[in-house]
Design a protein around this motif. Structure first.
Motif, PDB file in Angstrom:
ATOM      1  N   VAL A 226       0.718   1.564   1.166  1.00  0.00           N
ATOM      2  CA  VAL A 226       0.712   2.096   2.408  1.00  0.00           C
ATOM      3  C   VAL A 226       1.599   1.639   3.415  1.00  0.00           C
ATOM      4  O   VAL A 226       2.576   2.870   4.203  1.00  0.00           O
ATOM      5  N   LEU A 227       2.016   0.337   3.526  1.00  0.00           N
ATOM      6  CA  LEU A 227       3.159   0.124   4.400  1.00  0.00           C
ATOM      7  C   LEU A 227       4.346   0.661   4.005  1.00  0.00           C
ATOM      8  O   LEU A 227       5.310   1.045   4.663  1.00  0.00           O
ATOM      9  N   ARG A 228       4.923   0.778   2.790  1.00  0.00           N
ATOM     10  CA  ARG A 228       5.875   1.189   2.160  1.00  0.00           C
ATOM     11  C   ARG A 228       6.188   2.422   2.387  1.00  0.00           C
ATOM     12  O   ARG A 228       7.246   3.090   3.001  1.00  0.00           O
ATOM     13  N   GLU A 229       5.122   3.312   2.155  1.00  0.00           N
ATOM     14  CA  GLU A 229       5.101   4.801   2.431  1.00  0.00           C
ATOM     15  C   GLU A 229       5.291   5.148   4.041  1.00  0.00           C
ATOM     16  O   GLU A 229       6.072   6.073   4.140  1.00  0.00           O
ATOM     17  N   THR A 230       4.567   4.451   4.596  1.00  0.00           N
ATOM     18  CA  THR A 230       4.689   4.806   6.114  1.00  0.00           C
ATOM     19  C   THR A 230       5.772   4.384   6.703  1.00  0.00           C
ATOM     20  O   THR A 230       6.430   5.258   7.520  1.00  0.00           O
ATOM     21  N   MET A 231       6.460   3.520   6.484  1.00  0.00           N
ATOM     22  CA  MET A 231       7.626   3.210   6.994  1.00  0.00           C
ATOM     23  C   MET A 231       8.951   4.179   6.722  1.00  0.00           C
ATOM     24  O   MET A 231       9.723   4.529   7.190  1.00  0.00           O
ATOM     25  N   ASP A 232       8.961   4.547   5.406  1.00  0.00           N
ATOM     26  CA  ASP A 232       9.754   5.611   4.885  1.00  0.00           C
ATOM     27  C   ASP A 232       9.386   6.755   5.895  1.00  0.00           C
ATOM     28  O   ASP A 232      10.349   7.383   5.992  1.00  0.00           O
ATOM     29  N   ALA A 233       8.101   7.225   5.936  1.00  0.00           N
ATOM     30  CA  ALA A 233       7.750   8.187   6.721  1.00  0.00           C
ATOM     31  C   ALA A 233       8.490   8.188   8.395  1.00  0.00           C
ATOM     32  O   ALA A 233       9.036   9.226   8.780  1.00  0.00           O
ATOM     33  N   ILE A 234       8.514   7.040   8.828  1.00  0.00           N
ATOM     34  CA  ILE A 234       8.635   6.838  10.248  1.00  0.00           C
ATOM     35  C   ILE A 234      10.336   7.071  10.326  1.00  0.00           C
ATOM     36  O   ILE A 234      10.747   7.561  11.192  1.00  0.00           O
TER      37      ILE A 234
ATOM     38  N   ILE B  44      -2.144   0.978  10.375  1.00  0.00           N
ATOM     39  CA  ILE B  44      -2.279  -0.286   9.621  1.00  0.00           C
ATOM     40  C   ILE B  44      -0.633  -0.631   9.957  1.00  0.00           C
ATOM     41  O   ILE B  44      -0.318  -1.880   9.952  1.00  0.00           O
ATOM     42  N   THR B  45       0.232   0.395   9.760  1.00  0.00           N
ATOM     43  CA  THR B  45       1.894  -0.028   9.746  1.00  0.00           C
ATOM     44  C   THR B  45       2.066  -0.584  11.044  1.00  0.00           C
ATOM     45  O   THR B  45       2.845  -1.493  11.177  1.00  0.00           O
ATOM     46  N   LEU B  46       1.725   0.081  12.297  1.00  0.00           N
ATOM     47  CA  LEU B  46       1.934  -0.374  13.295  1.00  0.00           C
ATOM     48  C   LEU B  46       1.375  -1.791  13.568  1.00  0.00           C
ATOM     49  O   LEU B  46       1.926  -2.751  14.102  1.00  0.00           O
ATOM     50  N   ARG B  47       0.149  -2.098  13.174  1.00  0.00           N
ATOM     51  CA  ARG B  47      -0.428  -3.535  13.263  1.00  0.00           C
ATOM     52  C   ARG B  47       0.639  -4.261  12.332  1.00  0.00           C
ATOM     53  O   ARG B  47       0.815  -5.691  12.904  1.00  0.00           O
ATOM     54  N   TYR B  48       0.843  -4.231  11.163  1.00  0.00           N
ATOM     55  CA  TYR B  48       1.782  -4.932  10.524  1.00  0.00           C
ATOM     56  C   TYR B  48       3.306  -5.347  11.132  1.00  0.00           C
ATOM     57  O   TYR B  48       3.490  -6.450  11.324  1.00  0.00           O
ATOM     58  N   LEU B  49       3.742  -4.417  11.910  1.00  0.00           N
ATOM     59  CA  LEU B  49       4.762  -4.483  12.450  1.00  0.00           C
ATOM     60  C   LEU B  49       4.961  -5.177  13.689  1.00  0.00           C
ATOM     61  O   LEU B  49       5.620  -6.147  14.122  1.00  0.00           O
ATOM     62  N   SER B  50       3.742  -4.842  14.606  1.00  0.00           N
ATOM     63  CA  SER B  50       3.814  -5.411  15.903  1.00  0.00           C
ATOM     64  C   SER B  50       3.064  -6.760  15.825  1.00  0.00           C
ATOM     65  O   SER B  50       3.522  -7.545  16.685  1.00  0.00           O
TER      66      SER B  50
END
Length: 371
Positions: A62-70, A34-40
């Motif tokens: 989900v986006l906020r937490e995943t970007m923090d994790a990345i 989901i996060t990769l789709r949002y960013l790319s």
């Protein structure tokens, strides 16, 4: 990104995305996808939520937490600690690939356009009458970011941002492990190591920028040409970032805090994927092949494919930062002497490269035709 690269990324970031819930939670792989789709793709939160059949608030979390994790998982992997030996290797790469000695990085700042934050006044309002956050970055000779500073107000100038960021403070306080000053290759000209920058920065012992003016000598024209070859690396790094992470191709309608996370995660992913592609054959590179970057030839520069993908709007998407004011045009005598000494070296037999005279003569002819 290939499936194998996705799996490698998931193995590193996935452990930080595991959730315990009474209901079946989204898996780490789903969260990352989901996060990769949002960013790319630069999709909106609404599009992401609809596509994955989740609520908008869930998608946002989900986006906020995943970007923090990345950022947490990749930060220390893709940004090496600066040491004297590390910066020395970068300078060796710059002279090998771009024929510019003693360069420990190409530095620049860009405005990332954002929606007007609530109750922000004019803090984020930049000189082009947009709201923005400034990304200050340094790249090595291979289009990798070696340093970023995110979150400065758009109303600040390049110079102000640089002086106030951690790199600028450390540089002015002599706390960066810059390699010792030494003679340029095959010469007795003593020269410090430095960053290459555009005219927005102040010329200094550790900042090398081009000569200004129309009636420049051949030495000054050659210096500007040679410096531009090294400084173009940071422009290409920004261009690749925008072309591959199209979240930057539009005004980002998020809070400044979330925009910070977007920038940090995207830069980490940029460096990470480039690192994965480093030792594979050129024909198999998906993220950044040789043709994707600008190419220098005897007849001039062949624009990289990223320019066609981003289009002519690149300088609107990531706008150059404002020229600095006080102190920007009054460098000290030492800095001027260092730049002149480097210029003399670049026209000497030890420091010259083939076709540099041909290049500046071509530029003179073009200027004469336009007059």
């Amino acid at each position: 990104m290939t499936p194998a690269q996705f799996d490698t990324l998931l193995s590193i970031v996935g452990p930080l995305l595991c959730k315990n819930s009474n209901r079946e939670p989204l898996s780490p792989a789903q969260r990352l996808a989901i996060t990769l789709r949002y960013l790319s793709q630069g999709d909106s939160i609404f599009s992401i939520a609809s596509g994955y059949k989740i609520g908008r608030s869930t998608a946002s979390v989900v986006l906020r937490e995943t970007m923090d994790a990345i950022w947490e998982a990749l930060n220390n992997l893709v940004f090496k600690k600066w040491t004297e030996n590390y910066l020395k290797r970068i300078s060796e790469d710059f002279i090998t690939k771009w024929d510019f000695p003693h360069t420990i990085g190409a530095i620049d700042g860009k405005h990332v356009n954002i929606k007007c934050p609530n109750n922000s006044g004019s803090s984020f309002f930049n000189y082009k009458k947009n709201f923005s956050i400034i990304l200050m970055a340094v790249s090595d000779a291979h289009y990798n970011f070696t340093y970023i500073d995110v979150g400065a107000y758009g109303s600040q100038s390049d110079g102000g941002v640089f002086r106030n960021c951690s790199l600028g403070k450390a540089l002015y306080q002599n706390k960066i492990p810059v390699p010792p000053q030494e003679c340029l290759p095959q010469s007795n000209i003593d020269m410090p190591h430095f960053f290459v920058a555009d005219d927005a920065f102040s010329l200094g012992k550790y900042i090398m920028k081009p000569f200004k003016g129309l009636n420049l000598s051949d030495m000054q024209l050659i210096f500007n040409y040679r410096l531009s070859r090294a400084r173009r690396i940071i422009e290409n790094a920004f261009g690749i970032l925008v072309a591959r992470w199209q979240i930057f191709t539009r005004t980002i309608t998020c809070s400044p805090q979330k925009v910070d996370k977007i920038i940090k995660a995207s830069v980490c992913l940029h460096n990470f994927i480039k690192k994965l592609e480093y030792n594979i054959h050129e024909s198999r590179k998906k993220y950044c092949s040789k043709t994707f970057c600008d190419k220098e030839t005897d007849d001039g520069v062949i624009p990289g494919e990223w320019r066609r993908e981003v289009g002519t709007s690149f300088n609107v998407i990531l706008r150059d930062t404002q020229k600095i004011g006080k102190g920007g045009n009054n460098p000290g005598t030492t800095a001027l002497n260092l730049r002149n000494g480097l210029g003399q070296y670049l026209i000497s037999p030890a420091g010259s490269i083939p076709n540099q005279i041909k290049h500046i003569n071509r530029g003179k002819k073009l200027r004469n035709l336009n007059m």
